[in-house]
Design a protein around this motif. Structure first.
Motif, short mmCIF file in Angstrom:
data_model
loop_
_atom_site.label_atom_id
_atom_site.label_comp_id
_atom_site.label_asym_id
_atom_site.label_seq_id
_atom_site.Cartn_x
_atom_site.Cartn_y
_atom_site.Cartn_z
N PHE A 1 0.80 -1.23 0.00
CA PHE A 1 0.00 0.00 0.00
C PHE A 1 0.83 1.29 0.00
CE2 PHE A 1 -3.79 2.35 2.17
CZ PHE A 1 -4.34 2.65 0.94
N ALA B 1 13.43 -1.96 2.98
CA ALA B 1 13.79 -2.90 4.04
C ALA B 1 12.51 -3.45 4.65
CB ALA B 1 14.65 -2.21 5.10
N ALA C 1 7.19 -10.41 3.28
CA ALA C 1 6.04 -11.30 3.56
C ALA C 1 4.75 -10.76 2.95
CB ALA C 1 5.87 -11.46 5.07
N ASP D 1 13.71 -8.30 9.53
CA ASP D 1 12.54 -8.48 10.39
C ASP D 1 12.72 -7.53 11.57
OD1 ASP D 1 10.59 -9.13 12.19
OD2 ASP D 1 10.78 -11.30 11.89
N ARG D 2 11.90 -6.50 11.62
CA ARG D 2 12.09 -5.45 12.62
C ARG D 2 11.77 -5.93 14.03
NH1 ARG D 2 9.82 0.15 10.13
NH2 ARG D 2 11.21 1.06 11.69
N VAL E 1 7.28 3.76 7.85
CA VAL E 1 5.83 3.65 8.06
C VAL E 1 5.50 2.82 9.30
CG1 VAL E 1 5.19 3.94 5.63
CG2 VAL E 1 5.64 1.64 6.51
N ARG F 1 3.95 1.06 11.79
CA ARG F 1 2.52 1.30 11.97
C ARG F 1 2.15 1.50 13.44
NH1 ARG F 1 -2.63 -1.33 11.65
NH2 ARG F 1 -1.68 -3.28 12.30
N TRP G 1 10.09 0.07 17.01
CA TRP G 1 10.57 0.12 15.62
C TRP G 1 10.97 1.54 15.23
CZ3 TRP G 1 6.95 -2.98 11.80
CH2 TRP G 1 6.93 -4.34 12.17
N GLY H 1 -4.54 11.08 6.87
CA GLY H 1 -5.97 10.80 7.03
C GLY H 1 -6.31 9.47 6.38
N LEU H 2 -7.56 9.26 6.04
CA LEU H 2 -7.98 7.96 5.47
C LEU H 2 -7.35 7.79 4.08
CD1 LEU H 2 -9.69 5.39 5.80
CD2 LEU H 2 -11.50 6.58 4.56
N LEU H 3 -6.42 6.84 4.00
CA LEU H 3 -5.73 6.56 2.73
C LEU H 3 -6.61 5.65 1.88
CD1 LEU H 3 -2.23 5.76 4.27
CD2 LEU H 3 -2.84 7.83 3.00
N ARG I 1 -12.04 -0.48 3.21
CA ARG I 1 -12.99 0.53 3.70
C ARG I 1 -13.56 1.36 2.55
NH1 ARG I 1 -9.39 2.73 8.66
NH2 ARG I 1 -7.82 2.46 7.05
N1 LIG Z 1 -4.57 3.06 5.98
C1 LIG Z 1 -4.90 4.25 6.41
O1 LIG Z 1 -5.97 4.78 6.09
C2 LIG Z 1 -3.95 5.01 7.29
C3 LIG Z 1 -4.38 6.19 7.87
C4 LIG Z 1 -3.47 6.93 8.63
C5 LIG Z 1 -2.18 6.50 8.78
N2 LIG Z 1 -1.79 5.32 8.25
C6 LIG Z 1 -0.39 4.92 8.40
O2 LIG Z 1 0.13 4.83 7.10
C7 LIG Z 1 1.15 3.83 7.07
C8 LIG Z 1 0.74 2.78 6.03
O3 LIG Z 1 1.85 2.05 5.66
P1 LIG Z 1 1.71 0.86 4.59
O4 LIG Z 1 0.59 1.16 3.68
O5 LIG Z 1 3.05 0.62 3.99
O6 LIG Z 1 1.25 -0.38 5.43
P2 LIG Z 1 1.72 -0.92 6.85
O7 LIG Z 1 0.89 -2.13 7.10
O8 LIG Z 1 1.66 0.09 7.88
O9 LIG Z 1 3.27 -1.30 6.62
C9 LIG Z 1 3.55 -2.39 5.96
C10 LIG Z 1 5.06 -2.50 5.69
O10 LIG Z 1 5.73 -2.86 6.88
C11 LIG Z 1 6.48 -4.05 6.62
N3 LIG Z 1 6.60 -4.90 7.80
C12 LIG Z 1 5.59 -5.46 8.50
N4 LIG Z 1 6.10 -6.23 9.49
C13 LIG Z 1 7.45 -6.14 9.39
C14 LIG Z 1 8.54 -6.68 10.13
N5 LIG Z 1 8.34 -7.50 11.19
N6 LIG Z 1 9.80 -6.36 9.76
C15 LIG Z 1 10.02 -5.56 8.70
N7 LIG Z 1 9.03 -4.99 7.97
C16 LIG Z 1 7.77 -5.29 8.31
C17 LIG Z 1 5.69 -4.75 5.54
O11 LIG Z 1 6.52 -5.59 4.78
P3 LIG Z 1 6.59 -7.18 4.98
O12 LIG Z 1 5.27 -7.65 5.52
O13 LIG Z 1 6.86 -7.65 3.59
O14 LIG Z 1 7.70 -7.40 5.93
C18 LIG Z 1 5.18 -3.58 4.70
O15 LIG Z 1 6.09 -3.24 3.68
C19 LIG Z 1 1.25 3.29 8.48
O16 LIG Z 1 2.21 4.01 9.20
C20 LIG Z 1 -0.13 3.57 9.05
O17 LIG Z 1 -0.13 3.65 10.45
C21 LIG Z 1 -2.64 4.57 7.51
#
Ligand SMILES: NC(=O)c1ccc[n+]([C@@H]2O[C@H](COP(=O)([O-])OP(=O)(O)OC[C@H]3O[C@@H](n4cnc5c(N)ncnc54)[C@H](OP(=O)(O)O)[C@@H]3O)[C@@H](O)[C@H]2O)c1
Length: 326
Positions: A12, A31, A35, A49-50, A70, A72, A77, A154-156, A165
């Motif tokens: 995403f 990095a 998965a 793996d963080r 990112v 989460r 981390w 905000g809502l991505l 969603r």
């Molecule tokens: N969705 C929304 O509407 C929304 C709204 C506000 C803010 N946000 C924020 O926006 C960001 C979204 O990021 P995103 O779309 O990239 O999705 P994400 O689910 O937050 O991040 C996913 C990334 O983290 C990696 N990851 C997960 N577990 C890991 C581990 N143990 N070690 C290393 N890497 C790991 C995943 O890669 P692998 O699984 O391949 O390791 C993936 O590339 C987040 O910070 C979220 O809090 C989202």
């Protein structure tokens, strides 16, 4: 052109950031474990793996012009990343959330609003999401304050959305017939296309934009957003059937997300989450495409997953909807 590190890059938003940086001519390292999927074409994956101690040590001696994290919901981390890499990095983006604010009902607030008390514990309880983001932001500011861009997203929405969603609505409207909508047309609504945030993050790294911003689209209403989606992708003959919020609550329909929900619908207690003043981000270069374009991208993604799929993370099933209409 620069050398970029994306902590993530397989899913995403972080994948869109990596793809955008590649398209703009940068060398991009992602990095992640790998998965969640692959990295975009042209980006290199370094498997980490963080959750493992010293996970980012293999990158310590490398030099990057910009890092995007990112993380989460893990203070550990976010902190260990800046400890390992921030000293040598001219620009650091941390993706936070508009969930950091203490009062989610406040309409029209901005980045200076009161925040939740920070939490540094490791938990998967989503109640802690905003407080952990606050602590993570603080760790980034402590280590890279004058080089840090904090993006309170905000809502991505749009391409590759994993939350189901926003995509519920283009999916539902494209199938036509009688579609239940919340009878709350004046409720605040605010969305942002994932590609617009990715584009802004990359341009901000290039132009050294720093500071803390609420990153979302223009303020709108639920009625207007659903209208734009219906006009963009609604099937001929689609009928939107408003159901009163009280009746939805009685029928145990959830707001916002999750099973048996109507996404984007919010109780008044949380209406401020989609009514942020995002003028500072707009002034700093965040450009937002029309909702119709995001609806078309979301529908394409929903089609790839299967419009009629049974397993959804958010929305009503046809049976739920028939029950409400009945
Ligand atoms: N969705 C929304 O509407 C929304 C709204 C506000 C803010 N946000 C924020 O926006 C960001 C979204 O990021 P995103 O779309 O990239 O999705 P994400 O689910 O937050 O991040 C996913 C990334 O983290 C990696 N990851 C997960 N577990 C890991 C581990 N143990 N070690 C290393 N890497 C790991 C995943 O890669 P692998 O699984 O391949 O390791 C993936 O590339 C987040 O910070 C979220 O809090 C989202």
């Amino acid at each position: 052109m620069g050398r970029w590190l994306v902590l993530g890059g397989t899913l995403f938003l972080s994948k869109a950031v990596a793809a955008t940086a590649v398209a703009r001519g940068h060398e991009v390292v992602c990095a992640a474990r790998g998965a969640s999927g692959g990295t975009p074409a042209g980006a290199k994956l370094v498997a980490v793996d963080r959750n493992e101690p010293g996970a980012l040590d293999p990158l310590r001696d490398e030099r990057f012009d910009a890092v995007v994290d990112v993380a989460r919901m893990s203070y550990g981390w976010a902190r260990s990343a800046v400890e390992a890499l921030a000293a040598n990095t001219p620009h650091w983006t941390f993706v936070s959330s508009i969930s950091v604010y203490a009062d989610p009902s406040a309409i029209g607030g901005g980045p200076d609003d009161e925040l939740l008390a920070p939490r540094t514990d490791e938990t998967t309880d989503m109640e802690a999401y905003g407080a952990i983001k606050v602590a993570s932001e603080n760790a980034v500011r402590d280590a890279a304050g004058d080089r840090a861009l904090i993006v309170r997203a905000g809502l991505l929405c749009g391409q590759d959305d994993v939350s189901d969603r926003f995509g519920y609505w283009p999916n539902r409207f494209s199938r036509g017939g009688r579609a239940v909508v919340p009878d709350a047309p004046g409720q605040p609504a605010q969305i942002v296309d994932v590609l617009d945030v990715a584009d802004w993050i990359v341009r901000s790294g290039e132009e050294h934009v720093v500071g803390t911003f609420d990153a979302s689209g223009p303020r709108s209403t639920l009625g207007a957003v659903l209208e734009e989606i219906a006009e963009a992708v609604g099937a001929p003959g689609l009928e939107r059937v408003p159901v009163a919020p009280d009746a939805l609550v009685t029928a145990e329909v959830q707001p916002w997300s999750g099973p048996r929900s109507l996404p984007l619908w919010l109780p008044d207690s949380h209406a401020g989450m989609t009514a942020r003043d995002t003028s500072a981000a707009a002034a700093a270069g965040l450009r937002c495409r029309p909702v119709a374009d995001t609806a078309r991208a979301a529908l394409e993604h929903e089609r790839a997953l299967g419009l009629g799929r049974r397993e959804r993370r958010a929305g009503l099933t046809p049976e739920d909807e028939a029950g409400l209409l009945g």
